[in-house]
Structure formats: structure tokens, C-alpha cells
Design an enzyme around this catalytic site. Structure first.
Site, mmCIF file in Angstrom:
data_model
loop_
_atom_site.group_PDB
_atom_site.id
_atom_site.type_symbol
_atom_site.label_atom_id
_atom_site.label_comp_id
_atom_site.label_asym_id
_atom_site.label_seq_id
_atom_site.Cartn_x
_atom_site.Cartn_y
_atom_site.Cartn_z
ATOM 1 N N GLY A 41 0.921 -1.269 0.152
ATOM 2 C CA GLY A 41 -0.046 -0.077 0.064
ATOM 3 C C GLY A 41 0.842 1.173 0.091
ATOM 4 O O GLY A 41 2.000 1.270 0.280
ATOM 5 N N VAL A 42 0.229 2.497 -0.428
ATOM 6 C CA VAL A 42 0.868 3.723 -0.210
ATOM 7 C C VAL A 42 -0.020 4.606 -0.002
ATOM 8 O O VAL A 42 -1.230 4.713 -0.314
ATOM 9 C CB VAL A 42 1.396 3.871 -2.077
ATOM 10 C CG1 VAL A 42 2.171 5.345 -1.969
ATOM 11 C CG2 VAL A 42 2.303 2.787 -2.463
ATOM 12 N N GLY A 43 0.341 5.477 1.054
ATOM 13 C CA GLY A 43 -0.413 6.415 1.496
ATOM 14 C C GLY A 43 0.284 7.683 1.673
ATOM 15 O O GLY A 43 1.418 7.948 1.239
ATOM 16 N N GLY A 44 -0.170 8.743 2.200
ATOM 17 C CA GLY A 44 0.275 10.125 2.242
ATOM 18 C C GLY A 44 1.674 10.029 3.022
ATOM 19 O O GLY A 44 2.377 10.536 2.965
ATOM 20 N N PHE A 45 1.447 8.952 3.928
ATOM 21 C CA PHE A 45 2.654 9.067 5.067
ATOM 22 C C PHE A 45 3.564 8.241 4.374
ATOM 23 O O PHE A 45 5.004 8.610 4.673
ATOM 24 C CB PHE A 45 2.113 8.091 6.251
ATOM 25 C CG PHE A 45 2.952 8.163 7.102
ATOM 26 C CD1 PHE A 45 3.924 7.038 7.429
ATOM 27 C CD2 PHE A 45 3.135 8.997 8.323
ATOM 28 C CE1 PHE A 45 4.551 6.580 8.464
ATOM 29 C CE2 PHE A 45 4.073 8.739 9.366
ATOM 30 C CZ PHE A 45 4.666 7.610 9.398
ATOM 31 N N LYS B 21 5.127 0.204 7.971
ATOM 32 C CA LYS B 21 4.933 1.523 7.270
ATOM 33 C C LYS B 21 6.143 2.419 7.489
ATOM 34 O O LYS B 21 6.431 2.722 8.616
ATOM 35 C CB LYS B 21 3.817 1.903 8.139
ATOM 36 C CG LYS B 21 2.984 3.230 7.391
ATOM 37 C CD LYS B 21 1.655 3.366 7.768
ATOM 38 C CE LYS B 21 1.304 4.784 8.570
ATOM 39 N NZ LYS B 21 -0.176 4.895 9.009
ATOM 40 N N ASP C 276 -10.083 10.400 9.581
ATOM 41 C CA ASP C 276 -9.677 9.880 8.052
ATOM 42 C C ASP C 276 -10.393 8.739 8.043
ATOM 43 O O ASP C 276 -9.883 7.698 7.581
ATOM 44 C CB ASP C 276 -8.309 9.820 7.878
ATOM 45 C CG ASP C 276 -7.953 9.601 6.585
ATOM 46 O OD1 ASP C 276 -8.757 10.335 5.699
ATOM 47 O OD2 ASP C 276 -6.866 9.683 5.863
#
Ligand SMILES: *[C@@H]1O[C@H](CO)[C@@H](O)[C@H](O)[C@H]1NC(C)=O
Ligand SMILES: *[C@@H]1O[C@H](CO)[C@@H](O)[C@H](O)[C@H]1NC(C)=O
Ligand SMILES: *[C@@H]1O[C@H](CO)[C@@H](O)[C@H](O)[C@H]1NC(C)=O
Ligand SMILES: *[C@@H]1O[C@H](CO)[C@@H](O)[C@H](O)[C@H]1NC(C)=O
Ligand SMILES: *[C@@H]1O[C@H](CO)[C@@H](O)[C@H](O)[C@H]1NC(C)=O
Ligand SMILES: *[C@@H]1O[C@H](CO)[C@@H](O)[C@H](O)[C@H]1NC(C)=O
Ligand SMILES: *[C@@H]1O[C@H](CO)[C@@H](O)[C@H](O)[C@H]1NC(C)=O
Ligand SMILES: *[C@@H]1O[C@H](CO)[C@@H](O)[C@H](O)[C@H]1NC(C)=O
Ligand SMILES: *[C@@H]1O[C@H](CO)[C@@H](O)[C@H](O)[C@H]1NC(C)=O
Length: 829
Positions: free
Chosen positions: A520-524, A542, A638
Site C-alpha cells: 500500500g501507499v499512503g500520504g505518509f 509502514k 480519516d
């Protein structure tokens, strides 16, 4: 959720006596007992502190043990200060400690009688010279009673995930001195004992009189031997107790100075509740007053405890199909006194047979047909009462701990007006064994954390110019990251934050951050699947984007939040790594990925309606816990389908606390803050007014519900303009009565119309324009439970098999459900 079996074997339980004491005409008459108790002794000793008094956060005055008169020769022992102060640990009495390398006795002159002895521990490493918490093992005793044995405050605190702990005992002292002795464990030559604070508070007869044990119903699988022995030994006078749990059911925690004179702490009960079925909480109606009496004087429990309650909820049908249960882990090999506090605080419940229920302890019937109003002599609402039960936990399976279950369920046989049950307070006390011992084993050790050091290696012999350039670069880099470094470095190093990983461990686990392991890829930043402990355990790793400025704050927030919050429906943190300015969080691996991965644009087979409902219920439970389980509550900020993860058993877990904010305290109604969150899910009120409340999460959850129903993203720019924003489109369709046209085609033949209607109704309420018009997460949860039930009535475990009962059910729901909801105060709804 399973239902209780009333095993015929348990019917031979020893219900030794009927609780006659409570059918007594003196209830609620005037008495001197209606004021708080004033203890003869109130000693608050700040161990390791210098002479003089210090005031603690909760306003109590603590006396330094030096020169206190209770601590003869104390100067020969060590006084020390902790090497760190984890956030939230009060100064007094935790920031000083008394350390004992040989046995030491405090002597308190007291009047004879029962005393609370409270011991406070902050298991940090202590400097001066160097006492490591992990080396501390000791016993503590009062006279012939062993309170603690080979006790490790560190292991105990770690297991509870607390920074500091206190232990409460009560001992009946027959002489005029209370000797409290600390002895380092002899088996370890480095072992030392320590204590940060000691309280001695005298107490009245709260454990009943001499005959109390004979009167107290004894429940459980005990053999004749233990029963006879117990009865023979059975007086409260000679028995010491340890408090295992003390809960203010349905209300906030009560601090020592909110108690009715005994300086007890009453905890919030929400984390002790079993399963998704948490019922509803409510305060007393304003015109109900708590009427104490000689039988239940105010010192038994303060008005704040009797004045709040948790009941099963307004839906009779739902209540009949679940059992409201609290679970508390206890040591085996001991008797336990289970005390349940009740008080009817809804003003319109005035007569007997309105709310009647059964009480179970460890699935065994403790009392059938309990009716608070009837048992309090029909005086009406507001009269408190408590019931005591005693139960033995044998050490049969070799397990040193077991769960103690306290459960309530409506009593159908008495045909009450409301199919409901309620509880106001719960206390569980451990009784000393026949040797006068109260100590159990330490909880198992958690993985030990490694201490890592940062250093910059500069090789000798590098030419001076290069060295100079390197130095300049280093300084520039340091300045550039000053803020990051100080924030990350100020993370408390105590191990309640989970395991501290080294960067090399993380690299091994993720094959040096292999792209093939990205899940996964997120803002963080990116999330990798990794294997730790030799690859035997999967984790999600993460990795914070090191250049992202906002990251540092969120990294810290997430560690702080996750280490305080543990819940079946929250993703749990395994540990973290902050070496080399990395910001890496390690979580339990969620084998089934995100909820969104199973809804649309996916290769995965479509989920059934039932599966979707169960996942919605699980995640609602997680958000409800965030909102209400912590003080102050936590706003997720969120809420979206990619932040709801699914483990290998399809249990929903809420993730990503990076944006979370503590919810408003009582006196202000919102947190004002820069708008964060994801498009398509944002609460319009929050966006407009920059006011953040729990109801912003409820709004986003409403979007999630429509996403689940429609199988499409919250925001889809490829669609015609009016359909782009799902929240707007769904509300539009609902108003036009065309909602069934936007239901995910995969669900078309699966949903029952009743379930669909209920689901859409609650989703629509979540999307109300004004926060105050939206339901609470608890209400959402209940309505989703109902939607599941309407879809699949047998889902919540077997319904209780009462012949001819089924025919009655629908009328109960339609008529009584609405009557009951009027009874509720707004908070409970
Ligand atoms: C209780 O006290 C109040 C005033 O303090 C008095 O009016 C009332 O009669 C008393 N009730 C009983 C039952 O003694
Ligand atoms: C300190 O507190 C104790 C009670 O906790 C009190 O008896 C004593 O007088 C106080 N001493 C001072 C110096 O205030
Ligand atoms: C308490 O300890 C003192 C000193 O160690 C001793 O003289 C006294 O007998 C003890 N009292 C009791 C009741 O144990
Ligand atoms: C303590 O024990 C004495 C007898 O040793 C008894 O008279 C007294 O009631 C007990 N006190 C309490 C509070 O249990
Ligand atoms: C409290 O007020 C309600 C109406 O608000 C009334 O129905 C009820 O009887 C009152 N109860 C008591 C105990 O006064
Ligand atoms: C109570 O019953 C439930 C359901 O059968 C079971 O899962 C649970 O372990 C039981 N609890 C105890 C303490 O026996
Ligand atoms: C429980 O029993 C096991 C063996 O059956 C024993 O090893 C253990 O020490 C016992 N624990 C307690 C608390 O008595
Ligand atoms: C607690 O210990 C005392 C002293 O050893 C003993 O007399 C009493 O019977 C014990 N209580 C129980 C419930 O075993
Ligand atoms: C003391 O507790 C530790 C940790 O639980 C355990 O490893 C050790 O064996 C215990 N020592 C004794 C003497 O019971």
C-alpha cells in the site's frame, strides 16, 4: 457472539442463601449514612521524597517519607528519581522512589480495623547509581499477609500497557500498628524493591460482617473440600482482599477525590466489555436523586457511580439475542468476591416487574429474575443496591490466569415490561488463600527492547578538507532536521510503546524495502509486508516518507495513540523504528487487506451482504471505542474504506491514527484545527467551520456505508457530474426513492428489503448536514446490528429457545421499542 448455555450441571450450584438482607424496611429512610465517610487514617506517603508535603494532580497532599514518622532509619535506604517521565505520568508520587536492597518495614500507627493499603509503582529505570526496572523483583507483606511475591512492576505494567500502576489491598489490622515490609527477591542478587507511593486509608465495614461469607452466594465448580474449607475459614475479619477491578459502569472514570471518602479510583468499564454488543450508557434522569440508606451508605459507592449505567439498549429484539458481558482476567487458585452495583436511574421505571434480568457469572446462573425496584423494597427509582457473589477459580488446567465473566440477560420468564438489563458498577476482589497469600505470578515477559545509539562514524585519516566538508554537510543536515530529530528523540523510551526495532531488523524483514513487498501507499509513505522473528510472523511495515514535513508529528501521534489503545477492532502496533531519522511503524499484518479491496475495482470475489454488514459493525465498534473508550475521546479524522483493514478471519480493524486528534473536553464542544482528511469523505460542516467533533467521523462513516452498499468510490470523476460525489448522489436517490437502482449489482438478490431500509436510514442520518443531527457512533452500531438481524435473524448466535416466543417478537419491537426510546435520556441514544 454466542449465547449462554444453561448447563444442567451448574444447576446444582451452591446458592447458599437468599439475599434476604436487601428486603429490608430501612431502605431509603433518613440515616446518618447518607454523607461521605471520613476515614480515621488518611496517610499519603510520597516515597523517596524529601521532608514536607507535595500536592498531587488530584489535589491530595502527599508527605515525603523522610522524617514522616513512619519510616525509621529510612536514610539508610536509597531515594531515587526515574530516568525518564513518560507523558501523562503524574509528578506526585511517581517522580521519586524509595529503593530497598535489603528488607525494610514502614510502621504506621493506626486504630485497629480494616485499612486500604495502596501501593504505587512507576517501573522506570532509576538513576543514582543505577537501578534497572527489569532487575526489580520483590515481595510486600502486611503482618502475616503476603500482598506481592516475586513481583515485577515492569512486567505487570507492560502486560497492562500502562506506564504506571497501583495495587490496592485491604487488610483488617487487629493491633495498633500496620507494618508494611518490602523484601527484594532473594533468588536474584541484583534484585531490589521499590515503591513510589503508599496510601493507608481506614475503611468501614464494606465487606460485610463476620457472617458475610456464610450469607454470600457461592457460585461455581468447587468440590466439597474447598467449599467446606472455605466455609470453615469464612469470616471477613481475617481475610485480606486485593482489588482486581473497580468499574464505574456506563460513566467516566472517577478519581480518588471524586470518591465518597475512601479515595478509590473507579475506571471506565468500556474496555472490559465483551464483543460488539456494548449496549447503551446513560446518566440518571435529573429528577431522580440517589437515596442512600443504612444498608447502602454513601461510602459503598459514590453518586457518580450509581448515577450512570449501561443497559442493553432500546431494542427488545436485539437484547433477547445477546448477553451483555464484562470480562476481567484473574489469577487461578483464589476465591473472588464479585460485587455488582445497581440503581434504577430512569425516572419512569418506578414499579417492580418493569425491568427484570438474570445475572450470570462465568456462564453460571448467579441470580435469576433480579429486579432492582423489587429488591429495593419498591421505594422507586434512585435507591442503590449491591449484590455480592463469591466464586473460586481452581488451577485445574495449569493456567495461571483465567477470565471472569459477568453477564446480564433479560429474564423472559417473568414477562417484564422491558426486555433489558442494566448495571451501574462492578467490583472484583481477590481473597487471600489459606496461607494468607494474595500474590499471583507475573504476567509473561514481552519481547525485550534493544537500546540503540546514534553515532556518526568518521574514519581516521580522511584528509582534512574532506573532513571539513563533511562537517559542514553534517551541520547543515542537522539544522535542517533539527525539529524532526528533537521530536523523534523525545519519544519516551519506555517499552510500553511496543518493540523498538533496529533499522537492520526492518531491512531484513522487508528484504531492504523490496518493491515487490509493497502492499500500500499512503500520504505518509509506503507500506510493506514483512516477516519478523526469522520470518515466522508477518507484519505490516509502514515507512514514513522522510522528506514529508507533516510526517514527524503524525508518526508520534500514531505511536502515542496506538500504544494507549488496544481493541479487537483497532489495528495493533507491534513496534517502531526511529533509527537514522527513519519513521517506521510495525503493525499486525492484515491478511485480507483493506475493505475497499473487496468492494470495487478488484479481482477479489464480491462480499455478501452479511459479510459487508459484519465488517461495518466491526469497524463501527472500533470507531465507537475511539470516541468513547479513551478520556478524552479520540476523533479519527480519516474514516474511509482504505483505513478499515481485514485480518485473516475477516475481522475489521480500524487503522491509521496519523491524523487523530483528542476529542473535545466537556467544557468546549469542538477542536478547532486545520482541515485534514480525504476528499469525498469530508464532513461539510467541518470543512466550512473548521470545527472538528466526533460527528465528523460519523459523517465519513455514512459515506463508507454508501460505498459498501453501492460498490463504488466516494468520489468518481469518471461519472456524470451529479454522480461524482457519492454522498450527494446517494442522498438524492434516497429522496427520489430510487436507492435500489444504485445498490451494487452483486448484492441485488442478497439483501432483504427490511435490512436495506434500516441500513439506508442510518447511512442517511450519518450524512445529516449538521453534526448535532447525526447519530453517535454507538447508535450507528446498534442500527447496523439491527440491519444484520433483519437480514439474518439467526446470525447473532442461537436465539434463546423459548417455545412460542417467536410469535411475540415483532410486537415487542414495534410497540416497546418506541416506548423505550422515549424513556432514554439523549446521551444514551
Ligand atoms: C427525613 O428527614 C426529613 C428532614 O430532614 C423529614 O422531613 C422526614 O420526615 C424524614 N423522614 C423519615 C422517614 O424520617
Ligand atoms: C502534611 O500532610 C499531613 C497529612 O497528609 C499532615 O498531617 C501534616 O500536617 C502536613 N504537614 C505539613 C508541613 O503541611
Ligand atoms: C512492627 O514492626 C516493629 C518494628 O519492626 C515491631 O517492633 C512490631 O512488633 C511490629 N508490629 C506488628 C504488629 O507486627
Ligand atoms: C476487624 O476484625 C475485628 C476482629 O478481629 C472485627 O471486630 C472487626 O469488625 C473487623 N473490621 C472490619 C472492618 O472488618
Ligand atoms: C420525573 O419526571 C418525569 C417527567 O419528566 C415524570 O414522568 C416522572 O414521574 C418523574 N419522576 C420522579 C421520580 O419524580
Ligand atoms: C461462556 O460461554 C461462551 C459461549 O459458550 C464461551 O465462549 C466462554 O468461554 C464461556 N466463558 C467461560 C468463562 O466459561
Ligand atoms: C497451577 O498448576 C500448575 C500445574 O498443574 C502449577 O505448575 C502451577 O504452579 C499452579 N499455579 C498456581 C498459581 O497454583
Ligand atoms: C486469609 O488468611 C488468613 C490468615 O492466614 C486466614 O485465617 C483466612 O482463613 C484466609 N482467608 C481465606 C478466605 O482463606
Ligand atoms: C520471578 O518472576 C520471574 C518472571 O515472571 C520468573 O521468571 C521467575 O522464575 C520468578 N522467580 C521465582 C523465584 O518465582
Amino acid at each position: 457472539m454466542k449465547t449462554h448455555k444453561r448447563n444442567p450441571n451448574w444447576l446444582s450450584l451452591l446458592l447458599v442463601a437468599v439475599i434476604t438482607a436487601f428486603i429490608d424496611p430501612t431502605f431509603a429512610q433518613n440515616s446518618t449514612a447518607t454523607t461521605a465517610y471520613v476515614p480515621a487514617e488518611m496517610i499519603f506517603l510520597d516515597c523517596g521524597a524529601s521532608k514536607g508535603n507535595q500536592t498531587s494532580q488530584d489535589g491530595l497532599s502527599w508527605e515525603g517519607d523522610v522524617g514522616s514518622g513512619y519510616a525509621l532509619g529510612i536514610q539508610k535506604t536509597v531515594s531515587a528519581t526515574p530516568s525518564d517521565q513518560a507523558s501523562g505520568v503524574p509528578m506526585v508520587p511517581y517522580m521519586t522512589a524509595r529503593i530497598f536492597q535489603t528488607p525494610y518495614t514502614y510502621s504506621f500507627p493506626v486504630t485497629p480495623g480494616r485499612k486500604f493499603v495502596r501501593l504505587h509503582f512507576y517501573p522506570s529505570d532509576y538513576t543514582n547509581p543505577d537501578f534497572r526496572a527489569s532487575n526489580s523483583y520483590f515481595s510486600a507483606s502486611v503482618g502475616s499477609y503476603t500482598l506481592l511475591n516475586n513481583f515485577s512492576a515492569l512486567l505487570t505494567a507492560q502486560a497492562l500497557n500502562y506506564d504506571y500502576i497501583s495495587k490496592e489491598f485491604s487488610v483488617n489490622i487487629s493491633s495498633s500498628v500496620l507494618n508494611l515490609t518490602f523484601t527484594p527477591s532473594p533468588s536474584n542478587k541484583n534484585a531490589f524493591a521499590f515503591v513510589n507511593g503508599i496510601e493507608i486509608v481506614s475503611i468501614p465495614q464494606i465487606f460485610g460482617d463476620v457472617n458475610n461469607f456464610i450469607k454470600t452466594p457461592l457460585i461455581g465448580p468447587m468440590n466439597d473440600m474447598t467449599d467446606t474449607q472455605f466455609r470453615a475459614s469464612g469470616t471477613t475479619d481475617k481475610t485480606a482482599f486485593e482489588t482486581v477491578a473497580r468499574l464505574n459502569v456506563g460513566g467516566a472514570s472517577v478519581s480518588a477525590n471524586g470518591d465518597s471518602g475512601l479515595y478509590r479510583k473507579w475506571d471506565d468499564d468500556s474496555i472490559y466489555i465483551y464483543g460488539a454488543a456494548v449496549g447503551v450508557t446513560y446518566p440518571k434522569d435529573p429528577n431522580v436523586t440517589i437515596k442512600y440508606s443504612d444498608i447502602v451508605p454513601e461510602y459503598i459507592a459514590p453518586p457518580m457511580v450509581y448515577g450512570t449505567a449501561r443497559s442493553m439498549g432500546p431494542q427488545a429484539l436485539v437484547n433477547l439475542n445477546y448477553i451483555l458481558t464484562w470480562i476481567v482476567p484473574v489469577d487461578t487458585g483464589f476465591y473472588y468476591l464479585v460485587r455488582l452495583h445497581f440503581c434504577e436511574i430512569i425516572s419512569t421505571i418506578t414499579k417492580s416487574n418493569m425491568r427484570v434480568f438474570d445475572i450470570f457469572i462465568n456462564n453460571m446462573t448467579a441470580l435469576e429474575g433480579f429486579d432492582v425496584i423489587a429488591f429495593t423494597n419498591q421505594v422507586g427509582p434512585g435507591v442503590p443496591i449491591y449484590l455480592d457473589f463469591i466464586m473460586f477459580f481452581p488451577n485445574t488446567s495449569g493456567l495461571s490466569q483465567q477470565d471472569l465473566w459477568v453477564s446480564l440477560h433479560p429474564d423472559i420468564s417473568s414477562k417484564p415490561v422491558f426486555y433489558d438489563a442494566e448495571l451501574n458498577g462492578l467490583e472484583i476482589f481477590k481473597l487471600n488463600d489459606s496461607n494468607g497469600n494474595l500474590a499471583g505470578p507475573n504476567p509473561p515477559m514481552k519481547v525485550k527492547q534493544k537500546h540503540i545509539q546514534h553515532f556518526l562514524a568518521i574514519e581516521i585519516g580522511v584528509p582534512a578538507a574532506v573532513l571539513f566538508i563533511l562537517l559542514l554537510l553534517f551541520m547543515a543536515l542537522r539544522r535542517w532536521r533539527q525539529e524532526e530529530k528533537t521530536i523523534v528523540a523525545s519519544l519516551p523510551s519506555s517499552s510500553n510503546q511496543g518493540r523498538l526495532f533496529s533499522i537492520s531488523e526492518i531491512k531484513t524483514a522487508t528484504r531492504d524495502f523490496s518493491e515487490s513487498l509493497v502492499i500500500g501507499v499512503g500520504g505518509f509513505g509506503k507500506v510493506y509486508r514483512g516477516g519478523i522473528d526469522g520470518g515466522s510472523t508477518y507484519v505490516a511495515v509502514k515507512r514514513g516518507n522522510r522528506l514529508s514535513g507533516q510526517g514527524v508529528h503524525e508518526f508520534r501521534t500514531e505511536i502515542d495513540m496506538l500504544s494507549k489503545l488496544r481493541h479487537r477492532h483497532l489495528v495493533s502496533l507491534v513496534g517502531y523504528c526511529n533509527e537514522n531519522y527513519e519513521m517506521i511503524l510495525v503493525y499486525d499484518y492484515m491478511a485480507n487487506g483493506t475493505f475497499r479491496d473487496h468492494l470495487y475495482k478488484t479481482q477479489n470475489p464480491p462480499l455478501t451482504w452479511k459479510q459487508r454488514l459484519e465488517i461495518c459493525i466491526g469497524s463501527a465498534r472500533g470507531f465507537h471505542y475511539l470516541h468513547t473508550g479513551a478520556k478524552p475521546g479520540i476523533i479519527h479524522r480519516d474514516v474511509k474504506t482504505t483505513n478499515i483493514l481485514l485480518d485473516d478471519k475477516w475481522v475489521a480493524k480500524v487503522s491509521d491514527f496519523g491524523l487523530s486528534k483528542a476529542a473535545p473536553e466537556l467544557d468546549c464542544t469542538h477542536v478547532s484545527t486545520a482541515v485534514k482528511g480525504s476528499f469525498g469523505y469530508l464532513d461539510p460542516e467541518y470543512y466550512r467551520k473548521q470545527r472538528l467533533t466526533e460527528k465528523s467521523d460519523v459523517y465519513s462513516f455514512g459515506v463508507v456505508l454508501f460505498e459498501v452498499l453501492c460498490g463504488r468510490p466516494a468520489l468518481d470523476r469518471s461519472l456524470p457530474e451529479e454522480q461524482v460525489i457519492l454522498a450527494d448522489w446517494a442522498l438524492h436517490c434516497k429522496r427520489n426513492g430510487t436507492i435500489d437502482q444504485i445498490v451494487d449489482p452483486n448484492l441485488k438478490d442478497d439483501i432483504s428489503p427490511d435490512s436495506l431500509e434500516k441500513f439506508v436510514e442510518i447511512a442517511e442520518k450519518c450524512l445529516a448536514g449538521l453534526g448535532i443531527e447525526r447519530p453517535s457512533m454507538g447508535d450507528v452500531l446498534w442500527n447496523l446490528e439491527l440491519a444484520l438481524h433483519l437480514h439474518d435473524p439467526v446470525e447473532k448466535g442461537e436465539p434463546i429457545s423459548i417455545p412460542s416466543y417467536d410469535g411475540m417478537m415483532s410486537s415487542i419491537v414495534t410497540t416497546e421499542g418506541s416506548v423505550f426510546s422515549e424513556l432514554r435520556s439523549p446521551k444514551g441514544r
